[in-house]
Motif scaffolding. Structure first.
Motif, PDB file in Angstrom:
ATOM      1  N   VAL A  77      10.697  36.669 -24.691  1.00  0.00           N
ATOM      2  CA  VAL A  77       9.963  36.493 -25.937  1.00  0.00           C
ATOM      3  C   VAL A  77      10.350  37.613 -26.894  1.00  0.00           C
ATOM      4  N   GLY A  78      10.595  37.268 -28.145  1.00  0.00           N
ATOM      5  CA  GLY A  78      10.871  38.275 -29.160  1.00  0.00           C
ATOM      6  C   GLY A  78      11.741  37.729 -30.265  1.00  0.00           C
ATOM      7  N   GLY A  79      11.700  38.388 -31.390  1.00  0.00           N
ATOM      8  CA  GLY A  79      12.418  37.910 -32.569  1.00  0.00           C
ATOM      9  C   GLY A  79      11.529  36.998 -33.375  1.00  0.00           C
ATOM     10  N   VAL A  80      12.012  36.639 -34.555  1.00  0.00           N
ATOM     11  CA  VAL A  80      11.202  35.854 -35.485  1.00  0.00           C
ATOM     12  C   VAL A  80      12.041  34.724 -36.069  1.00  0.00           C
ATOM     13  N   ASP A  81      11.402  33.583 -36.267  1.00  0.00           N
ATOM     14  CA  ASP A  81      12.031  32.458 -36.952  1.00  0.00           C
ATOM     15  C   ASP A  81      10.928  31.684 -37.666  1.00  0.00           C
ATOM     16  N   THR A  82      11.310  30.617 -38.364  1.00  0.00           N
ATOM     17  CA  THR A  82      10.343  29.856 -39.149  1.00  0.00           C
ATOM     18  C   THR A  82      10.540  28.359 -38.972  1.00  0.00           C
ATOM     19  N   PHE A  83       9.482  27.617 -39.280  1.00  0.00           N
ATOM     20  CA  PHE A  83       9.545  26.165 -39.447  1.00  0.00           C
ATOM     21  C   PHE A  83       9.313  25.900 -40.925  1.00  0.00           C
ATOM     22  N   GLY A  84      10.016  24.926 -41.458  1.00  0.00           N
ATOM     23  CA  GLY A  84       9.854  24.577 -42.859  1.00  0.00           C
ATOM     24  C   GLY A  84      11.020  25.087 -43.679  1.00  0.00           C
ATOM     25  N   SER A  85      10.916  24.931 -44.977  1.00  0.00           N
ATOM     26  CA  SER A  85      12.010  25.323 -45.861  1.00  0.00           C
ATOM     27  C   SER A  85      12.171  26.834 -45.884  1.00  0.00           C
ATOM     28  N   PHE A  86      13.363  27.272 -46.184  1.00  0.00           N
ATOM     29  CA  PHE A  86      13.648  28.709 -46.217  1.00  0.00           C
ATOM     30  C   PHE A  86      12.840  29.392 -47.319  1.00  0.00           C
ATOM     31  N   GLU A  87      12.654  28.717 -48.449  1.00  0.00           N
ATOM     32  CA  GLU A  87      11.945  29.315 -49.574  1.00  0.00           C
ATOM     33  C   GLU A  87      10.432  29.392 -49.345  1.00  0.00           C
ATOM     34  N   THR A 130       3.123  31.036 -32.515  1.00  0.00           N
ATOM     35  CA  THR A 130       2.799  31.053 -33.943  1.00  0.00           C
ATOM     36  C   THR A 130       2.146  32.387 -34.308  1.00  0.00           C
ATOM     37  N   LEU A 131       2.760  33.058 -35.283  1.00  0.00           N
ATOM     38  CA  LEU A 131       2.219  34.319 -35.790  1.00  0.00           C
ATOM     39  C   LEU A 131       1.396  34.099 -37.053  1.00  0.00           C
ATOM     40  N   ALA A 132       1.859  33.170 -37.903  1.00  0.00           N
ATOM     41  CA  ALA A 132       1.144  32.864 -39.147  1.00  0.00           C
ATOM     42  C   ALA A 132       1.526  31.471 -39.606  1.00  0.00           C
ATOM     43  N   LYS A 133       0.633  30.872 -40.397  1.00  0.00           N
ATOM     44  CA  LYS A 133       0.917  29.559 -40.979  1.00  0.00           C
ATOM     45  C   LYS A 133       0.225  29.443 -42.319  1.00  0.00           C
ATOM     46  N   LYS A 134       0.543  28.389 -43.028  1.00  0.00           N
ATOM     47  CA  LYS A 134      -0.009  28.113 -44.362  1.00  0.00           C
ATOM     48  C   LYS A 134       0.508  29.127 -45.379  1.00  0.00           C
ATOM     49  N   TRP A 135       1.745  28.924 -45.757  1.00  0.00           N
ATOM     50  CA  TRP A 135       2.401  29.759 -46.763  1.00  0.00           C
ATOM     51  C   TRP A 135       1.569  29.794 -48.027  1.00  0.00           C
ATOM     52  N   ASP A 136       1.345  30.962 -48.556  1.00  0.00           N
ATOM     53  CA  ASP A 136       0.610  31.128 -49.809  1.00  0.00           C
ATOM     54  C   ASP A 136       1.608  31.070 -50.949  1.00  0.00           C
ATOM     55  N   GLY A 137       1.669  29.943 -51.623  1.00  0.00           N
ATOM     56  CA  GLY A 137       2.655  29.725 -52.678  1.00  0.00           C
ATOM     57  C   GLY A 137       2.455  30.559 -53.923  1.00  0.00           C
TER      58      GLY A 137
END
Length: 185
Positions: A77-87, A130-137
């Protein structure tokens, strides 16, 4: 009509891995705008999301999941990645290395769940915490910030897996996930 409780099957984390994920969050909170940050006691690796389930169906599933037997194993376990668009990534997570044993465990759980009438997952399985969700636009960050976050040299831990659990979700509580049943490998 009363709403049915929601459930999922997961691997809980050791205290050591929880602390590592919390430390990663501390760094990320300075850089990224998310509305919802997972609390330390809710960190887990989802094996299968079930959604709303009746009490009788949960009991039958628990009986079936008792048939799942594997030797204990390790996950990196380790490192970071995302789901969803890069922006605007909708989820940021700590990576979990997929291995053959984890794949077989997920497939066996899918098999037992399908036998109880649960739909099979159609998306490829990507183990994560999951570390965080719901991007604050409302906040705009440049691509360099997300690139920095993804490429940072994070610490890694080995997670010893010798059981998995069935969690019930309590959305208005903290922690929001409570163990309904344990399954020893």
């Amino acid at each position: 009509m009363a709403r049915l409780p929601h459930y999922f099957i997961a691997i809980p984390l050791t205290k050591e891995v929880q602390v590592m994920c919390s430390e990663t969050q501390t760094f990320l909170k300075q850089k990224l705008p998310y509305r919802e940050w997972t609390i330390k006691h809710d960190f887990h690796i989802t094996l299968k999301f079930l959604g709303p389930v009746s009490d009788s169906k949960v009991c039958h599933l628990i009986d079936r999941l008792q048939r799942v037997h594997f030797s204990p194993f390790y996950l990196k376990v380790g490192g970071v990645d995302t789901f969803g668009s890069f922006e605007r990534p909708r989820v940021i997570y700590s990576k979990v290395q997929l291995n053959d044993t984890l794949t077989k465990l997920v497939n066996q759980i899918e098999f037992e769940a399908k036998a109880e009438g649960f739909l099979a997952e159609k998306r490829p399985y990507i183990p994560h915490i999951t570390l965080a969700k719901k991007w604050d636009g409302s906040a705009h960050i440049g691509n360099e910030v997300l690139t920095e976050v993804k490429n940072k040299d994070y610490s890694e831990k080995l997670l010893y897996v010798d059981y998995f659990v069935l969690y019930q979700i309590f959305p208005d509580q903290q922690p929001k996930y409570k163990v309904k049943a344990y399954f020893t490998l």
